[in-house]
Design an enzyme around this catalytic site. Structure first.
Site, PDB file in Angstrom:
ATOM      1  N   ASP A  60      -1.647  -0.447   6.030  1.00  0.00           N
ATOM      2  CA  ASP A  60      -1.806  -0.598   7.330  1.00  0.00           C
ATOM      3  C   ASP A  60      -3.213   0.852   7.511  1.00  0.00           C
ATOM      4  OD1 ASP A  60      -1.656   2.414   5.821  1.00  0.00           O
ATOM      5  OD2 ASP A  60      -0.933   3.124   7.725  1.00  0.00           O
TER       6      ASP A  60
ATOM      7  N   ASP B 204      -7.231  -1.345   3.764  1.00  0.00           N
ATOM      8  CA  ASP B 204      -6.299  -2.762   3.464  1.00  0.00           C
ATOM      9  C   ASP B 204      -6.541  -4.060   4.575  1.00  0.00           C
ATOM     10  OD1 ASP B 204      -4.866  -0.790   1.575  1.00  0.00           O
ATOM     11  OD2 ASP B 204      -3.688   0.061   3.654  1.00  0.00           O
TER      12      ASP B 204
ATOM     13  N   ASP C 134       0.561  -1.378   0.669  1.00  0.00           N
ATOM     14  CA  ASP C 134       0.218  -0.489   0.145  1.00  0.00           C
ATOM     15  C   ASP C 134       0.526   1.153  -0.180  1.00  0.00           C
ATOM     16  OD1 ASP C 134      -2.330   1.420   0.407  1.00  0.00           O
ATOM     17  OD2 ASP C 134      -2.123   1.575   2.266  1.00  0.00           O
TER      18      ASP C 134
END
Length: 413
Positions: free
Chosen positions: A306, A310, A122
């Site tokens: 995080d 996600d 990410d």
């Protein structure tokens, strides 16, 4: 003195429980060893009986020596080493990870991470600091206090962008109140106030901004009653160690992928700077899930993220990695948790998992090789039952010693 939680729900207790569960969890290679052991025991009993019959009837060896050879086969082939091969290595590996600030939630995670062929990152808060700065706030209607409206909306979110905006706009807060605030994860906010005004704040796609110039210059837009009121230009900094981390996995022939909800232009710039091989931008939470499913069908995949957005993707990947200070749902979804925002821990986690899995394979190789060599020697009378017992104990010591070696060996490779 006020008690706010039971002792079993404290952070320390949860960490201890995670480590204990990880040490008890069986990787796939141990399950294979357990299956082999199920056949190994009856096979050894059969070999022992055959040893007695052949020695006594075929080679005319007396009853006592034939029986001693059969007993030696039973003693020397005790599957202790096979049973100890995996759990001892997992226990030491998980313990070493915990000392380095890593919580690995299962022995199966160790095996899967060591076999990873694709690692997906990410962007916001993972490879970047998640501390956004406002470069420009453009207003089209000065009758609205845009800063206060954005502050009141964003304080309802735990997203890194929201936290940064709340921090920067806190001095601009007023008494603006909303009747309803609805956060659409990965997109933006819808809200209404007591007088019936409607508010939208989020990405260009969410607020239906079609001007390519505005989309290029700004990332977030505020609409009130469908009227464009303000636009924000924000930026984030790359975390220390991000380039070293992506370079490490590239050098290990593990494909690096950037999977982000951010704009294509920003994602391409970050990927170029960090040498990330593949980029997927403008991804909604549901898009991330589908991408991870697609990746996972072809290879063993790891997802590093995080945010709340996600969490579903972390559960879809073979291995999920998150920070301990990330959103609670992300921590619960991850199979490896970093106790600090230090990207070097991801590399350390991979090294520990790789060397732990290597230790397991070494232990199993020794356990099987020992039996393959020792059983024929015992059946031919070269090993007495007493010496066979000593040899069997020595094989256990070798396996345990090799696992303990993992606690101290150099794994920086």
């Amino acid at each position: 003195c006020k008690v706010t939680t039971d002792i079993t729900n404290t952070v320390l207790s949860q960490i201890i429980e995670l480590v204990r569960n990880a040490q008890e969890d069986k990787p796939e290679i141990q399950q294979l060893g357990d299956k082999i052991s199920n056949y190994f025991v009856p096979a050894v009993l059969g070999i022992s009986i055959i040893t007695f019959l052949i020695n006594y009837h075929t080679f005319d060896i007396d009853f006592q020596n034939s029986m001693l050879r059969a007993i030696a086969v039973l003693v020397i082939s005790c599957p202790c080493a096979m049973g100890l091969a995996t759990p001892t290595a997992v226990m030491v590996g998980v313990g070493r990870a915990a000392r380095n600030g890593l919580l690995i939630k299962g022995g199966s995670t160790i095996e899967l991470f060591s076999k990873t062929k694709k690692i997906i990152f990410d962007k916001t808060g993972t490879l970047t600091n998640g501390e956004f700065k406002i470069h420009e706030l453009k207003k089209w209607n000065e009758n609205y206090h845009a800063e206060s409206i954005i502050y009141e909306l964003e304080k309802h979110s735990s997203h890194p962008i929201a936290k940064s905006l709340v921090k920067h706009l806190e001095t601009d807060k007023t008494n603006i109140k909303f009747d309803t605030v609805n956060e659409i994860k990965g997109k933006g906010f819808n809200a209404t106030d007591a007088t019936g005004n409607t508010y939208q704040f989020g990405s260009a796609k969410f607020t239906r901004i079609t001007d390519p110039v505005l989309e290029n210059d700004f990332q977030l837009f505020l609409k009130i009653n469908q009227e464009l009121v303000a636009a924000l230009s924000i930026s984030d900094e790359i975390k220390n160690g991000a380039k070293d981390l992506t370079s490490y996995f590239n050098n290990k022939n593990i494909e690096t992928v950037l999977l982000s909800g951010d704009k294509q232009q920003k994602c391409d710039a970050l990927a170029g700077e960090l040498n990330i091989q593949e980029v997927f931008a403008n991804q909604l939470p549901e898009d991330k899930i589908e991408k991870i499913k697609w990746f996972s069908k072809k290879n063993t995949t790891t997802m590093f993220g995080d945010g709340i957005n996600d969490a579903p993707a972390l559960t879809q990947a073979h291995v999920g990695i998150s920070y301990s200070k990330a959103t609670e749902v992300a921590v619960q979804s991850a199979s490896i948790v970093l106790l600090s925002h230090n990207l070097e821990l991801v590399q350390k986690a991979y090294q520990i998992c790789t060397h732990t899995y290597l230790t397991i394979k070494q232990n199993l190789f020794w356990a099987f090789a020992y039996n393959i060599i020792a059983i024929p020697l015992a059946s031919m009378g070269y090993l007495s039952p007493i010496f066979a017992a000593l040899t069997m104990a020595f094989s256990d010591i070798v396996v345990i010693g090799n696992s303990i070696r993992l606690k101290y060996k150099n794994i920086d490779s």
